[in-house]
Scaffold this motif. Sequence first.
Motif, PDB file in Angstrom:
ATOM      1  N   CYS A  95       0.601  -1.205  -0.033  1.00  0.00           N
ATOM      2  CA  CYS A  95      -0.167   0.063   0.096  1.00  0.00           C
ATOM      3  C   CYS A  95       0.887   1.295  -0.123  1.00  0.00           C
ATOM      4  CB  CYS A  95      -0.924  -0.019   0.935  1.00  0.00           C
ATOM      5  SG  CYS A  95      -2.272  -1.341   1.195  1.00  0.00           S
ATOM      6  N   GLY A  96       2.196   0.917   0.082  1.00  0.00           N
ATOM      7  CA  GLY A  96       2.953   2.231   0.158  1.00  0.00           C
ATOM      8  C   GLY A  96       2.771   3.042   1.553  1.00  0.00           C
ATOM      9  N   MET A  97       2.418   2.303   2.643  1.00  0.00           N
ATOM     10  CA  MET A  97       2.261   2.773   3.963  1.00  0.00           C
ATOM     11  C   MET A  97       3.104   2.036   5.060  1.00  0.00           C
ATOM     12  SD  MET A  97      -1.978   3.995   3.585  1.00  0.00           S
ATOM     13  CE  MET A  97      -2.268   4.874   2.107  1.00  0.00           C
ATOM     14  N   PHE A 223      -8.079  11.322   4.116  1.00  0.00           N
ATOM     15  CA  PHE A 223      -8.728  10.807   2.857  1.00  0.00           C
ATOM     16  C   PHE A 223      -8.755   9.421   3.098  1.00  0.00           C
ATOM     17  CE2 PHE A 223      -8.563  10.155  -1.937  1.00  0.00           C
ATOM     18  CZ  PHE A 223      -9.701   9.645  -2.030  1.00  0.00           C
ATOM     19  N   ILE A 224      -9.968   8.753   3.295  1.00  0.00           N
ATOM     20  CA  ILE A 224     -10.255   7.220   3.494  1.00  0.00           C
ATOM     21  C   ILE A 224     -10.885   6.772   2.169  1.00  0.00           C
ATOM     22  CG2 ILE A 224     -11.021   5.409   5.018  1.00  0.00           C
ATOM     23  CD1 ILE A 224     -11.374   7.442   7.341  1.00  0.00           C
ATOM     24  N   ALA A 225     -10.052   5.882   1.746  1.00  0.00           N
ATOM     25  CA  ALA A 225     -10.412   5.262   0.259  1.00  0.00           C
ATOM     26  C   ALA A 225     -10.982   3.749   0.872  1.00  0.00           C
ATOM     27  CB  ALA A 225      -9.399   5.108  -0.466  1.00  0.00           C
ATOM     28  N   ASP A 226     -12.315   3.463   0.679  1.00  0.00           N
ATOM     29  CA  ASP A 226     -12.735   2.146   0.826  1.00  0.00           C
ATOM     30  C   ASP A 226     -12.455   1.291  -0.508  1.00  0.00           C
ATOM     31  OD1 ASP A 226     -14.401  -0.218   0.922  1.00  0.00           O
ATOM     32  OD2 ASP A 226     -16.001   0.741   1.982  1.00  0.00           O
ATOM     33  N   GLU A 227     -11.515   0.634  -0.553  1.00  0.00           N
ATOM     34  CA  GLU A 227     -11.174  -0.287  -1.535  1.00  0.00           C
ATOM     35  C   GLU A 227     -11.623  -1.894  -1.440  1.00  0.00           C
ATOM     36  OE1 GLU A 227      -9.350   0.427  -4.649  1.00  0.00           O
ATOM     37  OE2 GLU A 227      -8.358   2.434  -4.180  1.00  0.00           O
ATOM     38  N   ILE A 228     -12.424  -2.073  -0.499  1.00  0.00           N
ATOM     39  CA  ILE A 228     -12.975  -3.563  -0.153  1.00  0.00           C
ATOM     40  C   ILE A 228     -13.120  -3.972  -1.765  1.00  0.00           C
ATOM     41  CG2 ILE A 228     -14.387  -4.832   1.016  1.00  0.00           C
ATOM     42  CD1 ILE A 228     -14.395  -2.656   3.241  1.00  0.00           C
ATOM     43  N   ARG A 234      -9.105  -5.805  -9.005  1.00  0.00           N
ATOM     44  CA  ARG A 234     -10.127  -5.818  -9.819  1.00  0.00           C
ATOM     45  C   ARG A 234     -10.453  -4.796 -10.997  1.00  0.00           C
ATOM     46  NH1 ARG A 234     -13.860  -8.823 -11.389  1.00  0.00           N
ATOM     47  NH2 ARG A 234     -13.561  -9.806  -9.589  1.00  0.00           N
ATOM     48  N   THR A 235      -9.705  -3.524 -11.195  1.00  0.00           N
ATOM     49  CA  THR A 235      -9.972  -2.660 -12.064  1.00  0.00           C
ATOM     50  C   THR A 235      -8.735  -2.404 -12.872  1.00  0.00           C
ATOM     51  OG1 THR A 235      -8.953  -0.658 -10.795  1.00  0.00           O
ATOM     52  CG2 THR A 235     -11.205  -1.181 -10.369  1.00  0.00           C
ATOM     53  N   GLY A 236      -7.760  -3.387 -12.612  1.00  0.00           N
ATOM     54  CA  GLY A 236      -6.507  -3.389 -13.640  1.00  0.00           C
ATOM     55  C   GLY A 236      -5.389  -2.586 -12.848  1.00  0.00           C
ATOM     56  N   LYS A 237      -5.674  -1.993 -11.552  1.00  0.00           N
ATOM     57  CA  LYS A 237      -4.644  -1.522 -10.794  1.00  0.00           C
ATOM     58  C   LYS A 237      -4.573  -2.076  -9.556  1.00  0.00           C
ATOM     59  CE  LYS A 237      -3.253   1.818 -13.519  1.00  0.00           C
ATOM     60  NZ  LYS A 237      -1.864   2.203 -14.231  1.00  0.00           N
ATOM     61  N   GLU A 242      -5.285   4.454  -7.920  1.00  0.00           N
ATOM     62  CA  GLU A 242      -4.055   4.560  -8.774  1.00  0.00           C
ATOM     63  C   GLU A 242      -4.435   5.046 -10.383  1.00  0.00           C
ATOM     64  OE1 GLU A 242      -0.915   1.599  -8.545  1.00  0.00           O
ATOM     65  OE2 GLU A 242      -2.384   0.500  -7.081  1.00  0.00           O
ATOM     66  N   HIS A 243      -5.636   5.131 -10.699  1.00  0.00           N
ATOM     67  CA  HIS A 243      -6.212   5.464 -11.987  1.00  0.00           C
ATOM     68  C   HIS A 243      -5.953   6.778 -12.207  1.00  0.00           C
ATOM     69  CE1 HIS A 243      -7.232   1.708 -13.709  1.00  0.00           C
ATOM     70  NE2 HIS A 243      -7.987   1.238 -12.567  1.00  0.00           N
ATOM     71  N   GLU A 244      -6.003   7.519 -10.953  1.00  0.00           N
ATOM     72  CA  GLU A 244      -5.756   9.114 -11.042  1.00  0.00           C
ATOM     73  C   GLU A 244      -4.458   9.383 -10.006  1.00  0.00           C
ATOM     74  OE1 GLU A 244      -8.816  11.783 -10.121  1.00  0.00           O
ATOM     75  OE2 GLU A 244     -10.438  10.588 -11.158  1.00  0.00           O
ATOM     76  N   ASP A 245      -3.634   8.583 -10.230  1.00  0.00           N
ATOM     77  CA  ASP A 245      -2.216   8.752  -9.500  1.00  0.00           C
ATOM     78  C   ASP A 245      -2.417   9.370  -7.816  1.00  0.00           C
ATOM     79  OD1 ASP A 245      -0.707   7.688 -11.647  1.00  0.00           O
ATOM     80  OD2 ASP A 245      -0.884   9.493 -12.673  1.00  0.00           O
ATOM     81  N   VAL A 246      -3.320   8.474  -7.323  1.00  0.00           N
ATOM     82  CA  VAL A 246      -3.475   8.997  -6.091  1.00  0.00           C
ATOM     83  C   VAL A 246      -3.499   8.263  -4.752  1.00  0.00           C
ATOM     84  CG1 VAL A 246      -5.719   9.617  -4.440  1.00  0.00           C
ATOM     85  CG2 VAL A 246      -5.732  10.803  -6.580  1.00  0.00           C
TER      86      VAL A 246
END
Length: 401
Positions: A95-97, A223-228, A234-237, A242-246
């Motif tokens: 996750c880079g964390m 900023f909390i991203a719910d990526e469950i 799933r989306t190719g990343k 990551e699709h917006e380099d965020v």
Amino acid sequence: MSNTAAAIATAETHSAHNYHPLPVVVASADGAWMTDVEGRRYLDMLAGYSALNFGHGNRRLIDAAKAQLERVTLTSRAFHHDRFADFCTQLAELCGMEMVLPMNTGAEAVETAVKTARKWGYKIKGVPDGQAKIVVAADNFHGRTTTIVSFSTDPEARADFGPYTPGFQVVPYGDVDALDAAVDENTVAVLLEPIQGEAGVLVPPPGYLSFVRELTRVRNVLFIADEIQSGLGRTGKTFACEHEDVVPDMYVLGKALGGGVVPVSAVVSSAEVLGVFRPGEHGSTFGGNPLACAVALEVIAMLRSGEYQQRATELGDHLHHELGLLVGGGAVEAVRGRGLWAGIDITPSRGTGRQISERLMDRGVLVKDTHGSTIRIAPPLVISKEDLDWGLDQLRDVLAD
């Protein structure tokens, strides 16, 4: 009475009716295929709401689970075990964390994220006690616990479960002006799905996630991203953000993290954020158990190869091209999604989402409806192009009928 009918009748009698499953009773599964109690095979185009990203019975995951079953499955967090440190370290790196707080289900992880954000707000940001606010999006789906349904806008999830937990403000998904206006000095977090799954696989407008990231950074808000559902290939990343380099301040993960073998979820963030917890303030008997860690470590290793992200990209491009051809033909009003994930709005005169799902089931394809006239497609990332095309052929035939 058939085996299927008998099993369904018994389930209807002895289980609460909190789900309305399709009338199929699965007995075994492998890869992208499931077999029912009558011996009929079905192409799984739902993948356990993305919990089965790596397919049914994935050999690497089953072998990892079996090996751990022979050693130790549970210690509780009262003791250390020899898989825990590696799991936390490797998931944080993916996750880079810096730190990980493991739980079991997605809803548990969202509850953990809410508690984390509030405590961070009080201890680090300096929000007055009891005044922390979290901004969320309309049409969200983060789970069904009492706190989570308190900020749901879905009547089915929310009605008759009050009184509701305060401390949340709902704004339209994708509306940057509404979000900007909602964030104030007591806001501790913005909690969003990078793609809203249960709402029908809604992809936000281009630049939305980048705006959220910059707004929260400037206002000192998490900023909390719910990526469950959207995360872990799933989306190719690896992550939909990551699709917006965020990169958000916190990832909430679940479903595919356990490979469809065991429930595994986690909150992943910085040491500053997750460092607010002290012993006894939050926990889970099964969170981070040895079996869960062993399976999740194999999931992490598989994602590091990039193979599954690449498959989701290539097959996803093919999926969306083929689905796009259906729009405007009278049966499909719109198609949305990213990677191997799509929401298809069926023209109401052609049937409800449930009816289309049942017709597909009769043809050996399993999908799931949502919000009346929408069906979702999310096959395991291991599906072959040939099987995917066969499933799409069945969809075309159903829509033509």
